[in-house]
Design a protein around this motif. Structure first.
Motif, PDB file in Angstrom:
ATOM      1  N   HIS A 270       0.917  -1.197  -0.114  1.00  0.00           N
ATOM      2  CA  HIS A 270      -0.085  -0.179   0.046  1.00  0.00           C
ATOM      3  C   HIS A 270       0.916   1.219  -0.036  1.00  0.00           C
ATOM      4  CE1 HIS A 270      -2.690  -3.253   1.824  1.00  0.00           C
ATOM      5  NE2 HIS A 270      -3.377  -2.500   1.130  1.00  0.00           N
TER       6      HIS A 270
ATOM      7  N   TYR B 241       0.442  -4.331 -14.668  1.00  0.00           N
ATOM      8  CA  TYR B 241      -0.969  -4.022 -15.051  1.00  0.00           C
ATOM      9  C   TYR B 241      -1.428  -2.892 -14.130  1.00  0.00           C
ATOM     10  CZ  TYR B 241      -1.193  -8.531 -18.021  1.00  0.00           C
ATOM     11  OH  TYR B 241      -0.856  -9.235 -19.004  1.00  0.00           O
TER      12      TYR B 241
ATOM     13  N   GLN C 142      -5.187  -1.628 -12.168  1.00  0.00           N
ATOM     14  CA  GLN C 142      -6.569  -2.050 -12.221  1.00  0.00           C
ATOM     15  C   GLN C 142      -7.274  -0.935 -11.201  1.00  0.00           C
ATOM     16  OE1 GLN C 142      -7.495  -5.748 -10.256  1.00  0.00           O
ATOM     17  NE2 GLN C 142      -9.538  -5.955 -11.283  1.00  0.00           N
TER      18      GLN C 142
ATOM     19  N   GLY D  82     -13.839  -1.504 -10.153  1.00  0.00           N
ATOM     20  CA  GLY D  82     -14.775  -2.094 -10.922  1.00  0.00           C
ATOM     21  C   GLY D  82     -14.513  -2.474 -12.308  1.00  0.00           C
ATOM     22  N   GLN D  83     -13.005  -2.247 -12.872  1.00  0.00           N
ATOM     23  CA  GLN D  83     -12.741  -2.589 -13.935  1.00  0.00           C
ATOM     24  C   GLN D  83     -11.771  -3.846 -14.002  1.00  0.00           C
ATOM     25  OE1 GLN D  83     -13.863  -1.093 -16.592  1.00  0.00           O
ATOM     26  NE2 GLN D  83     -15.032   0.278 -15.238  1.00  0.00           N
ATOM     27  N   GLY D  84     -11.468  -4.463 -15.104  1.00  0.00           N
ATOM     28  CA  GLY D  84     -10.576  -5.359 -15.104  1.00  0.00           C
ATOM     29  C   GLY D  84      -9.042  -4.885 -15.209  1.00  0.00           C
ATOM     30  N   PRO D  85      -7.832  -5.563 -15.053  1.00  0.00           N
ATOM     31  CA  PRO D  85      -6.753  -5.159 -15.248  1.00  0.00           C
ATOM     32  C   PRO D  85      -6.244  -4.541 -16.523  1.00  0.00           C
ATOM     33  CG  PRO D  85      -6.648  -7.263 -13.907  1.00  0.00           C
ATOM     34  CD  PRO D  85      -7.882  -7.010 -14.268  1.00  0.00           C
TER      35      PRO D  85
ATOM     36  N   PHE E 256      -3.111  -3.573 -19.113  1.00  0.00           N
ATOM     37  CA  PHE E 256      -1.733  -3.816 -19.799  1.00  0.00           C
ATOM     38  C   PHE E 256      -1.115  -2.551 -19.576  1.00  0.00           C
ATOM     39  CE2 PHE E 256       1.941  -5.320 -21.463  1.00  0.00           C
ATOM     40  CZ  PHE E 256       2.323  -4.449 -22.623  1.00  0.00           C
TER      41      PHE E 256
ATOM     42  N   MET F 116      -4.790  -0.183  -8.419  1.00  0.00           N
ATOM     43  CA  MET F 116      -3.793  -1.302  -7.749  1.00  0.00           C
ATOM     44  C   MET F 116      -3.045  -1.549  -9.143  1.00  0.00           C
ATOM     45  SD  MET F 116      -3.772  -3.908  -5.859  1.00  0.00           S
ATOM     46  CE  MET F 116      -5.067  -5.170  -5.425  1.00  0.00           C
TER      47      MET F 116
ATOM     48  N   LEU G 177      -0.483  -4.026 -10.596  1.00  0.00           N
ATOM     49  CA  LEU G 177      -0.170  -5.572 -10.349  1.00  0.00           C
ATOM     50  C   LEU G 177       0.755  -5.867 -11.309  1.00  0.00           C
ATOM     51  CD1 LEU G 177      -4.020  -6.727 -10.775  1.00  0.00           C
ATOM     52  CD2 LEU G 177      -2.550  -7.199  -8.919  1.00  0.00           C
TER      53      LEU G 177
ATOM     54  N   PHE H 173       0.353 -13.579 -11.213  1.00  0.00           N
ATOM     55  CA  PHE H 173       0.193 -12.439 -10.473  1.00  0.00           C
ATOM     56  C   PHE H 173       0.724 -12.278  -9.019  1.00  0.00           C
ATOM     57  CE2 PHE H 173      -1.932  -9.586 -13.877  1.00  0.00           C
ATOM     58  CZ  PHE H 173      -2.580 -10.692 -14.473  1.00  0.00           C
ATOM     59  N   GLY H 174       1.197 -11.158  -8.922  1.00  0.00           N
ATOM     60  CA  GLY H 174       1.756 -10.762  -7.425  1.00  0.00           C
ATOM     61  C   GLY H 174       0.274 -10.067  -6.767  1.00  0.00           C
ATOM     62  N   PRO H 175       0.480  -9.704  -5.490  1.00  0.00           N
ATOM     63  CA  PRO H 175      -0.515  -9.360  -4.674  1.00  0.00           C
ATOM     64  C   PRO H 175      -1.074  -7.657  -4.985  1.00  0.00           C
ATOM     65  CG  PRO H 175       1.560  -9.072  -3.391  1.00  0.00           C
ATOM     66  CD  PRO H 175       1.860 -10.031  -4.582  1.00  0.00           C
TER      67      PRO H 175
ATOM     68  N   ARG I  13      -1.549  -1.028  -3.833  1.00  0.00           N
ATOM     69  CA  ARG I  13      -2.387  -0.342  -3.776  1.00  0.00           C
ATOM     70  C   ARG I  13      -2.074   1.050  -3.633  1.00  0.00           C
ATOM     71  NH1 ARG I  13      -7.812  -1.849  -3.979  1.00  0.00           N
ATOM     72  NH2 ARG I  13      -7.340  -3.736  -3.811  1.00  0.00           N
TER      73      ARG I  13
ATOM     74  N   GLU J 256      -5.214 -10.447  -5.842  1.00  0.00           N
ATOM     75  CA  GLU J 256      -4.741 -10.539  -7.160  1.00  0.00           C
ATOM     76  C   GLU J 256      -5.561 -11.420  -8.139  1.00  0.00           C
ATOM     77  OE1 GLU J 256      -3.111 -11.745  -4.715  1.00  0.00           O
ATOM     78  OE2 GLU J 256      -2.063 -13.551  -5.157  1.00  0.00           O
ATOM     79  N   PRO J 257      -5.609 -11.426  -9.489  1.00  0.00           N
ATOM     80  CA  PRO J 257      -6.430 -12.489 -10.134  1.00  0.00           C
ATOM     81  C   PRO J 257      -5.504 -13.627 -10.275  1.00  0.00           C
ATOM     82  CG  PRO J 257      -5.874 -10.401 -11.442  1.00  0.00           C
ATOM     83  CD  PRO J 257      -5.358 -10.308 -10.149  1.00  0.00           C
TER      84      PRO J 257
ATOM     85  N   LEU K  11     -13.020 -13.074 -14.411  1.00  0.00           N
ATOM     86  CA  LEU K  11     -12.475 -12.314 -15.357  1.00  0.00           C
ATOM     87  C   LEU K  11     -12.270 -13.120 -16.566  1.00  0.00           C
ATOM     88  CD1 LEU K  11      -9.913 -10.592 -13.094  1.00  0.00           C
ATOM     89  CD2 LEU K  11     -11.868  -9.434 -14.220  1.00  0.00           C
TER      90      LEU K  11
ATOM     91  N   PHE L  74      -8.178  -7.818 -20.252  1.00  0.00           N
ATOM     92  CA  PHE L  74      -9.268  -8.702 -19.322  1.00  0.00           C
ATOM     93  C   PHE L  74     -10.785  -7.622 -19.694  1.00  0.00           C
ATOM     94  CE2 PHE L  74      -7.059 -10.520 -15.791  1.00  0.00           C
ATOM     95  CZ  PHE L  74      -5.583 -10.229 -16.112  1.00  0.00           C
ATOM     96  N   GLY L  75     -11.856  -8.524 -19.341  1.00  0.00           N
ATOM     97  CA  GLY L  75     -13.109  -8.001 -19.281  1.00  0.00           C
ATOM     98  C   GLY L  75     -13.118  -7.617 -18.081  1.00  0.00           C
ATOM     99  N   THR L  76     -14.295  -6.591 -17.688  1.00  0.00           N
ATOM    100  CA  THR L  76     -14.611  -6.069 -16.709  1.00  0.00           C
ATOM    101  C   THR L  76     -14.759  -6.957 -15.297  1.00  0.00           C
ATOM    102  OG1 THR L  76     -16.785  -5.810 -17.093  1.00  0.00           O
ATOM    103  CG2 THR L  76     -15.513  -3.831 -17.542  1.00  0.00           C
TER     104      THR L  76
END
Lengths: 115, 111
Positions: free
Chosen positions: A10, A35, A37, A40-43, A45, A89, A91, A106-108, A111, B43-44, B87, B101-103
């Motif tokens: 964080h 990435y 994020q 409400g959205q996906g990650p 690139f 976030m 990633l 993926f890593g954690p 944020r 994470e994903p 996702l 990715f999608g949402t």
């Protein structure tokens, strides 16, 4: 833990400050990805490295963003003159090998909150 | 238009139910397809890759229709622990394997 690690987890900063994040990929993974994020959205690139070479950067990566992977191992992502819109976030992911379809781990995440 | 489209949900289902998620992608050069699972503030994580022939992993079945550019995920006998965001993810040839990715579709499994 032999997974992808990120530091810090964080970060709260004031607008205009510079921040730097670190990612340590899984050992011997030669591809490393960043990435971003937002809620409400996906990650999305940002950029990726194969070994130490940065091979692609997204249009999302403005000139305030810079990423490095100097020895082909860990990577850093720096954001200069942070803006509130940078809050997200961040990633990091890594994969072994160079062919498409390789699983990315993926890593954690880090944020970031810009006040 | 987003390159990968999903219904964001939430899907609220009782434990034991069967639930299906759908996803469409617009880039015909897409070559690899995945479902990732993301728990709140985590994470994903890869749930499964998706192949043209369809594939199954326990209670999870994924299907790909290249002609319609459509991907699906079926979860049978839902568990409380399946509650998460799912996702839909694609990558395309020559794209350095970067993932699009999608949402995400939020699933809540309830007692």
């Amino acid at each position: 833990d032999t997974g992808v690690s990120q530091d810090p987890r964080h970060k709260i900063t004031k607008r205009g400050q510079n921040v730097t994040f670190r990612c340590d990929p899984i050992s011997e993974h030669n591809r490393l990805y960043w990435y971003r994020q937002t809620l409400g959205q996906g990650p999305e690139f940002l950029t990726y490295f194969q070994n130490e070479a940065q091979l692609e950067k997204s249009r999302l990566l403005s000139d305030r963003f810079s990423a490095e992977r100097p020895k082909g191992s860990f990577s850093t992502l720096e954001i200069q003159r942070t803006e509130q819109g940078d809050s997200a976030m961040y990633l990091c992911a890594s994969s072994l090998g160079s062919h498409d379809g390789e699983t990315q781990y993926f890593g954690p995440g880090t944020r970031l909150l810009v006040l | 238009r987003k390159e990968v489209e999903q219904d964001p949900g939430p899907f609220n289902v009782p434990e034991g139910a069967t639930v299906a998620f759908n996803c469409t992608y617009s880039n015909s050069a897409s070559q690899s397809f995945f479902w990732y699972r993301q728990d709140c503030r985590k994470e994903p994580k890869l749930l499964m890759s998706v192949y043209s022939s369809g594939n199954e992993d326990g209670r999870f079945t994924a299907q790909l229709n290249r002609a319609s550019q459509y991907i699906s995920l079926l979860i049978r006998d839902s568990k409380l622990s399946d509650s998460a965001t799912y996702l839909c993810v694609v990558s395309h040839t020559g794209g350095g394997n970067k993932l699009t990715f999608g949402t995400g579709t939020q699933l809540k499994v309830e007692l």
